[in-house]
Design an enzyme around this catalytic site. Structure first.
Site, PDB file in Angstrom:
ATOM      1  N   LYS A 128      -6.284   3.338  11.141  1.00 54.52           N
ATOM      2  CA  LYS A 128      -4.636   3.720  11.229  1.00 54.52           C
ATOM      3  C   LYS A 128      -5.166   4.748  10.305  1.00 54.52           C
ATOM      4  O   LYS A 128      -4.338   4.665   9.205  1.00 54.52           O
ATOM      5  CB  LYS A 128      -3.510   3.303  11.319  1.00 54.52           C
ATOM      6  CG  LYS A 128      -3.743   2.266  12.378  1.00 54.52           C
ATOM      7  CD  LYS A 128      -1.390   1.546  12.024  1.00 54.52           C
ATOM      8  CE  LYS A 128      -1.364   0.531  12.700  1.00 54.52           C
ATOM      9  NZ  LYS A 128       0.197  -0.397  12.392  1.00 54.52           N
ATOM     10  N   ASP A 157      -2.491  -9.865  14.236  1.00 57.79           N
ATOM     11  CA  ASP A 157      -1.001 -11.023  15.702  1.00 57.79           C
ATOM     12  C   ASP A 157       0.340 -10.475  14.735  1.00 57.79           C
ATOM     13  O   ASP A 157       0.092  -9.538  14.371  1.00 57.79           O
ATOM     14  CB  ASP A 157      -1.148 -12.465  14.078  1.00 57.79           C
ATOM     15  CG  ASP A 157      -0.613 -11.945  12.565  1.00 57.79           C
ATOM     16  OD1 ASP A 157      -0.968 -11.039  12.107  1.00 57.79           O
ATOM     17  OD2 ASP A 157       0.671 -12.556  12.895  1.00 57.79           O
ATOM     18  N   ASP A 199      -4.248   0.040   7.203  1.00 56.24           N
ATOM     19  CA  ASP A 199      -2.949   0.868   7.681  1.00 56.24           C
ATOM     20  C   ASP A 199      -2.545   1.598   6.500  1.00 56.24           C
ATOM     21  O   ASP A 199      -3.349   3.309   6.240  1.00 56.24           O
ATOM     22  CB  ASP A 199      -1.747  -0.326   7.845  1.00 56.24           C
ATOM     23  CG  ASP A 199      -0.154   0.052   8.717  1.00 56.24           C
ATOM     24  OD1 ASP A 199      -0.229   1.982   8.904  1.00 56.24           O
ATOM     25  OD2 ASP A 199       0.363  -0.222   8.731  1.00 56.24           O
ATOM     26  N   GLU A 219     -12.106  -6.732   7.291  1.00 53.75           N
ATOM     27  CA  GLU A 219     -10.797  -6.116   7.224  1.00 53.75           C
ATOM     28  C   GLU A 219     -10.270  -5.977   8.436  1.00 53.75           C
ATOM     29  O   GLU A 219     -11.096  -5.037   9.778  1.00 53.75           O
ATOM     30  CB  GLU A 219      -9.702  -5.009   6.630  1.00 53.75           C
ATOM     31  CG  GLU A 219      -9.158  -5.412   5.728  1.00 53.75           C
ATOM     32  CD  GLU A 219      -7.622  -6.097   5.998  1.00 53.75           C
ATOM     33  OE1 GLU A 219      -7.236  -6.751   6.659  1.00 53.75           O
ATOM     34  OE2 GLU A 219      -7.146  -5.360   5.059  1.00 53.75           O
ATOM     35  N   ASP A 220      -9.238  -7.024   9.369  1.00 55.00           N
ATOM     36  CA  ASP A 220      -8.741  -6.410  10.863  1.00 55.00           C
ATOM     37  C   ASP A 220      -8.296  -4.967  10.750  1.00 55.00           C
ATOM     38  O   ASP A 220      -9.545  -4.305  12.049  1.00 55.00           O
ATOM     39  CB  ASP A 220      -7.818  -8.247  11.258  1.00 55.00           C
ATOM     40  CG  ASP A 220      -6.456  -7.941   9.955  1.00 55.00           C
ATOM     41  OD1 ASP A 220      -6.552  -7.172   9.274  1.00 55.00           O
ATOM     42  OD2 ASP A 220      -5.799  -8.314  10.352  1.00 55.00           O
ATOM     43  N   PHE A 225       1.542  -0.134  16.649  1.00 57.32           N
ATOM     44  CA  PHE A 225       1.528  -1.461  15.888  1.00 57.32           C
ATOM     45  C   PHE A 225       1.141  -2.179  17.640  1.00 57.32           C
ATOM     46  O   PHE A 225       1.297  -2.243  18.226  1.00 57.32           O
ATOM     47  CB  PHE A 225       3.459  -2.529  15.817  1.00 57.32           C
ATOM     48  CG  PHE A 225       2.811  -3.732  14.748  1.00 57.32           C
ATOM     49  CD1 PHE A 225       2.228  -3.745  13.700  1.00 57.32           C
ATOM     50  CD2 PHE A 225       2.554  -5.527  16.620  1.00 57.32           C
ATOM     51  CE1 PHE A 225       2.764  -4.926  13.679  1.00 57.32           C
ATOM     52  CE2 PHE A 225       2.832  -6.458  15.843  1.00 57.32           C
ATOM     53  CZ  PHE A 225       2.218  -6.833  13.848  1.00 57.32           C
ATOM     54  N   GLY A 255      -6.694 -12.679   9.966  1.00 58.21           N
ATOM     55  CA  GLY A 255      -6.679 -11.736  11.028  1.00 58.21           C
ATOM     56  C   GLY A 255      -8.486 -11.728  10.884  1.00 58.21           C
ATOM     57  O   GLY A 255      -9.188 -11.008  12.059  1.00 58.21           O
TER      58      GLY A 255
HETATM   59  P1  IMP Z   1      -2.229  -2.614   4.666  1.00 56.72           P
HETATM   60  O1  IMP Z   1      -2.268  -3.081   3.763  1.00 56.72           O
HETATM   61  O2  IMP Z   1      -0.387  -1.333   5.163  1.00 56.72           O
HETATM   62  O3  IMP Z   1      -3.631  -1.611   5.132  1.00 56.72           O
HETATM   63  O4  IMP Z   1      -1.805  -3.658   6.000  1.00 56.72           O
HETATM   64  C1  IMP Z   1      -3.303  -4.350   6.100  1.00 56.72           C
HETATM   65  C2  IMP Z   1      -2.513  -5.534   6.666  1.00 56.72           C
HETATM   66  O5  IMP Z   1      -1.302  -5.135   7.173  1.00 56.72           O
HETATM   67  C3  IMP Z   1      -3.732  -6.217   8.146  1.00 56.72           C
HETATM   68  O6  IMP Z   1      -4.150  -6.845   6.709  1.00 56.72           O
HETATM   69  C4  IMP Z   1      -2.427  -6.574   9.059  1.00 56.72           C
HETATM   70  O7  IMP Z   1      -1.895  -8.204   8.088  1.00 56.72           O
HETATM   71  C5  IMP Z   1      -1.297  -5.935   8.740  1.00 56.72           C
HETATM   72  N1  IMP Z   1      -0.881  -5.157  10.043  1.00 56.72           N
HETATM   73  C6  IMP Z   1      -1.406  -3.653   9.469  1.00 56.72           C
HETATM   74  N2  IMP Z   1      -1.097  -3.439  10.650  1.00 56.72           N
HETATM   75  C7  IMP Z   1      -0.945  -3.374  11.748  1.00 56.72           C
HETATM   76  C8  IMP Z   1      -0.528  -3.607  12.824  1.00 56.72           C
HETATM   77  O8  IMP Z   1      -0.263  -3.042  13.681  1.00 56.72           O
HETATM   78  N3  IMP Z   1      -0.673  -5.035  13.806  1.00 56.72           N
HETATM   79  C9  IMP Z   1      -1.087  -6.059  13.350  1.00 56.72           C
HETATM   80  N4  IMP Z   1      -0.767  -6.504  11.498  1.00 56.72           N
HETATM   81  C10 IMP Z   1      -0.903  -4.476  11.329  1.00 56.72           C
END
Ligand code: IMP
Length: 178
Positions: free
Chosen positions: A134, A162, A106, A102-103, A155, A48
């Site tokens: 977020k 993606d 979350d 990071e993209d 989302f 991403g």
């Molecule tokens: P975390 O580990 O929960 O912080 O999530 C990080 C990863 O989850 C990101 O690098 C994305 O690949 C994916 N992700 C979380 N939220 C979204 C979203 O809204 N759209 C697309 N990918 C997401």
């Protein structure tokens, strides 16, 4: 910008390409200021972050390097269940100022795993820069030092993000329509 359908889900325009670019320009200034006189090593998290990495770096007027890593999660045989590994890190990070790109952040699980994998390699410093955060979902203590855009829990796709492989190429950010 108009609505798009990806794998039977509908997404509506949310943040324009111009707004995304302006937000990246703003944090590029922060990052350039922070690392003035140093040569940070950027670590883009694939897939991403390819878009964010490219857009951020072209706005930086400081010497810097970039490499990319992947985070692989699998169910190991240990009692802890999911094992997360950082793959593709071929460059030594000892003594370097690392900026993880990071993209989207979350829950923060991914970033927590990356930071835990980097710490034993003794970088001089670790900072995090994210295209999107977020805040309502983020539950970790690790500071997200540079955030281009903060969004509520929805989302989103576009600008590298993606939905099951699709939507990374969309300019700007699109939000799912429930
Ligand atoms: P975390 O580990 O929960 O912080 O999530 C990080 C990863 O989850 C990101 O690098 C994305 O690949 C994916 N992700 C979380 N939220 C979204 C979203 O809204 N759209 C697309 N990918 C997401």
């Amino acid at each position: 910008m108009s609505r798009v359908i990806l794998h039977d889900e509908t997404f509506e325009p949310y943040i324009t390409e111009a707004e995304t670019a302006a937000a990246i320009s703003r944090i590029a200034q922060e990052v350039a200021q922070r690392y003035k006189g140093r040569t940070p090593l950027f670590l883009g998290v694939l897939n991403g972050a390819y878009f964010f990495a490219s857009e951020l770096l072209k706005r930086l007027d400081i010497p810097c390097e970039i490499t990319f890593v992947k985070v692989a999660s699998y169910h190991g045989t240990t009692s802890t269940g999911v094992v997360t590994q950082l793959i593709g890190l071929s460059q030594p990070v000892e003594g370097r100022d690392i900026v993880v790109l990071e993209d989207i952040v979350d829950t923060g699980n991914t970033i927590e795993h990356i930071v835990s994998a980097l710490r034993p390699q003794h970088p001089a410093s670790i900072a995090i820069a994210a295209l999107l955060l977020k805040p309502e979902a983020y539950k970790k203590d690790i500071p997200i030092d540079h955030v281009a855009l903060r969004i509520p829990n929805a989302f989103v796709v576009g600008s590298g993000l993606d939905h099951d492989g699709l939507g990374r190429n969309l300019p700007g950010i699109y939000r799912i329509v429930n």
